[in-house]
Write an enzyme that holds these catalytic residues in place. Structure first.
Site, mmCIF file in Angstrom:
data_model
loop_
_atom_site.group_PDB
_atom_site.id
_atom_site.type_symbol
_atom_site.label_atom_id
_atom_site.label_comp_id
_atom_site.label_asym_id
_atom_site.label_seq_id
_atom_site.Cartn_x
_atom_site.Cartn_y
_atom_site.Cartn_z
ATOM 1 N N LYS A 79 -69.717 -41.366 -4.371
ATOM 2 C CA LYS A 79 -69.325 -42.672 -4.555
ATOM 3 C C LYS A 79 -68.044 -42.911 -4.946
ATOM 4 O O LYS A 79 -67.306 -42.067 -5.822
ATOM 5 C CB LYS A 79 -70.231 -43.356 -5.853
ATOM 6 C CG LYS A 79 -70.026 -44.898 -6.180
ATOM 7 C CD LYS A 79 -70.711 -45.740 -4.977
ATOM 8 C CE LYS A 79 -70.519 -47.210 -5.538
ATOM 9 N NZ LYS A 79 -70.972 -48.003 -4.385
ATOM 10 N N GLU A 121 -62.753 -32.786 -11.607
ATOM 11 C CA GLU A 121 -62.190 -31.400 -11.259
ATOM 12 C C GLU A 121 -61.519 -30.753 -12.539
ATOM 13 O O GLU A 121 -61.154 -31.421 -13.257
ATOM 14 C CB GLU A 121 -61.328 -31.152 -10.197
ATOM 15 C CG GLU A 121 -59.892 -31.512 -10.278
ATOM 16 C CD GLU A 121 -59.071 -31.619 -9.159
ATOM 17 O OE1 GLU A 121 -59.355 -30.915 -8.104
ATOM 18 O OE2 GLU A 121 -57.752 -32.009 -9.191
ATOM 19 N N ARG A 127 -55.170 -23.901 -14.927
ATOM 20 C CA ARG A 127 -53.592 -23.380 -15.202
ATOM 21 C C ARG A 127 -52.766 -24.647 -16.148
ATOM 22 O O ARG A 127 -53.470 -25.515 -16.432
ATOM 23 C CB ARG A 127 -52.957 -23.631 -13.729
ATOM 24 C CG ARG A 127 -52.939 -24.812 -13.236
ATOM 25 C CD ARG A 127 -52.262 -25.096 -11.827
ATOM 26 N NE ARG A 127 -52.646 -26.098 -11.030
ATOM 27 C CZ ARG A 127 -52.408 -27.487 -11.495
ATOM 28 N NH1 ARG A 127 -51.662 -27.507 -12.418
ATOM 29 N NH2 ARG A 127 -52.657 -28.608 -10.454
#
Length: 448
Positions: free
Chosen positions: A204, A290, A294
């Site tokens: 969406k 996400e 790092r």
């Protein structure tokens, strides 16, 4: 410190210098690897040892895994720090580093691999109770009717994303069924060209969310802490330009709730090192996008408000040292803002490599400049256009904004074009000053 005596820095630019400084404070020797064009770079000259790993193009140097491993071997390095970008989230590189007998300063290859695939990462986070944007992460069917049904069930507008995507590539906003099939094919093609993987998924599309990320530190003994959030909503085509912390409007209760969810998730996936979970924040809800496995470009603003050196903590964790910090030790003081200075035109955004004739950086209390650049330095055309970061710290947001306004007015760069004028305009923008921004704010302002 007594754990690592020598670390190879598998990166370039300001982050190579930043890691080098952290190592020097810990009394660790450093090895700089560099391409032929970076031979005269500041961090190369300041390193204890340096090794040329190939010609200027990234694929022949900073992405050249065998050359980097060989450099670590000939210099008797014990660990490799990947920085950000380049090979920092490449699970094959992490695996090769470990197989070659070195310590990789970052999480395990398996975690990097899982989090690097956006579909797998989202599935993993959903299992762990992290809120995600409604969407479809299974294999996209070949039947067009079935695809249209999936998109209709999610509800337009939707966004088609590359599973292996990043940096704003491999994304297509789709507002109606008429665009769906064509955009799906375009995203698959772009995804394969950029990442070697044509897998895509549907989500969406939220029209005007903010981009909020949570900074995490996790050791090898099950200790995990969060260091608050950063607002990274000022972006141009998904590329961050300005970041700040704390984020306006996020309550202490919201921070602790999302922070606790993130720390628990890190424990369950056996995460090690520094990491960031990125979210879209919309209508008082967090939605996972996400995880970056790092150090982030914008880590200095978190350091400013917490007093924690994130790069040194990364190194200590990799050396199997338990986190000394507990969650109760993390106190958030004041406000910090970062502006990324890029060698690019403020209007056209065209990269502007070339020789810097004048380089004058700002100063004063609460002003920090992270950069590898100096007068007569030649900005190469081969790499990312970022040449530095201005970070300011104030007792509150108002003071931090004033410090940044003054810092930007003091910064002088001649010989190349930069985005300084854009930053000056944004810091004085009434909507930005009020915190009335979202991830599409800059694109709308510039009619992009």
């Amino acid at each position: 410190m007594g754990h690592f005596s020598k670390i190879l820095i598998a990166n370039r630019g300001e982050i190579a210098l930043r890691i080098q400084r952290a190592c020097r404070e810990l009394d660790i020797k450093t090895v700089a690897v560099h391409s032929t064009i970076d031979e005269e770079a500041k961090y190369v000259k300041l390193a204890d040892e340096s090794v040329c790993i190939g010609p200027s193009p990234s694929k022949d140097s900073y992405l050249n895994i065998p050359a980097i491993i060989a450099a670590a071997e000939v210099t008797n390095s014990e660990a490799i720090h990947p920085g950000y970008g380049f090979l920092s989230e490449n699970s094959d590189f992490a695996e090769q580093v470990l197989k070659s007998g070195f310590t990789f300063i970052g999480p395990s290859p398996s975690v990097i691999k899982t989090m690097g695939n956006k579909i797998e990462a989202k599935k993993e986070m959903e299992k762990l109770g992290i809120p995600c944007i409604p969407g479809y992460t299974d294999k996209i069917p070949s039947d067009q009717k079935a695809i249209k049904k999936i998109a209709s069930d999610i509800g337009y507008p939707i966004i088609i994303k590359a599973a292996g995507g990043g940096g704003g590539r491999g994304m297509k906003i789709t507002r109606s069924e008429d665009e769906l099939i064509e955009n799906l094919q375009l995203t698959k093609t772009e995804s394969y060209a950029a990442f070697g993987d044509a897998s895509v998924y549907l989500e969406k599309f939220l029209e005007s969310p903010r981009h909020i990320e949570i900074q995490l530190l996790s050791d090898n003994f099950g200790n995990v802490i969060h260091l608050g959030e950063r607002d990274c909503s000022i972006q141009r085509k998904h590329q961050k330009l300005i970041e700040e912390t704390p984020a306006l409007g996020i309550t202490e209760e919201e921070r602790e709730k999302i922070g606790a969810l993130c720390t628990e998730a890190c424990k369950k996936i056996n995460y090690q090192g520094a990491g960031t979970m990125e979210f879209l924040y919309y209508d008082k809800n967090f939605y996972f996008i996400e995880m970056n496995t790092r150090i982030q470009v914008e880590h200095p603003i978190t350091e400013s408000v917490t007093g924690v050196d994130l790069v040194q903590e990364q190194i200590k964790i990799a050396a199997n040292v338990p986190l000394e910090l507990k969650q109760k030790d993390i106190k958030f003081n004041g406000h910090a803002i970062e502006c990324r200075i890029n060698a690019e035109d403020s209007n056209t955004f065209m990269p502007s490599p070339g020789k810097i004739l004048v380089w004058h950086t700002p100063g004063g209390p609460g002003v920090r400049v992270d950069s590898h650049v100096y007068a007569n330095y030649v900005v190469p055309a081969y790499y990312d256009s970022m040449i530095g970061k201005i970070i300011v710290y104030g007792k509150n947001r108002k003071q931090a904004l004033e410090k940044m306004r003054v810092a930007l007015s003091e910064m002088i760069i001649e010989g190349i074009s930069t985005n300084l004028n854009l930053h000056r305009e944004l810091i004085s923008d009434p909507a930005f000053k009020k915190g009335k921004v979202h991830i599409n704010f800059l694109n709308e302002k510039l009619n992009l």
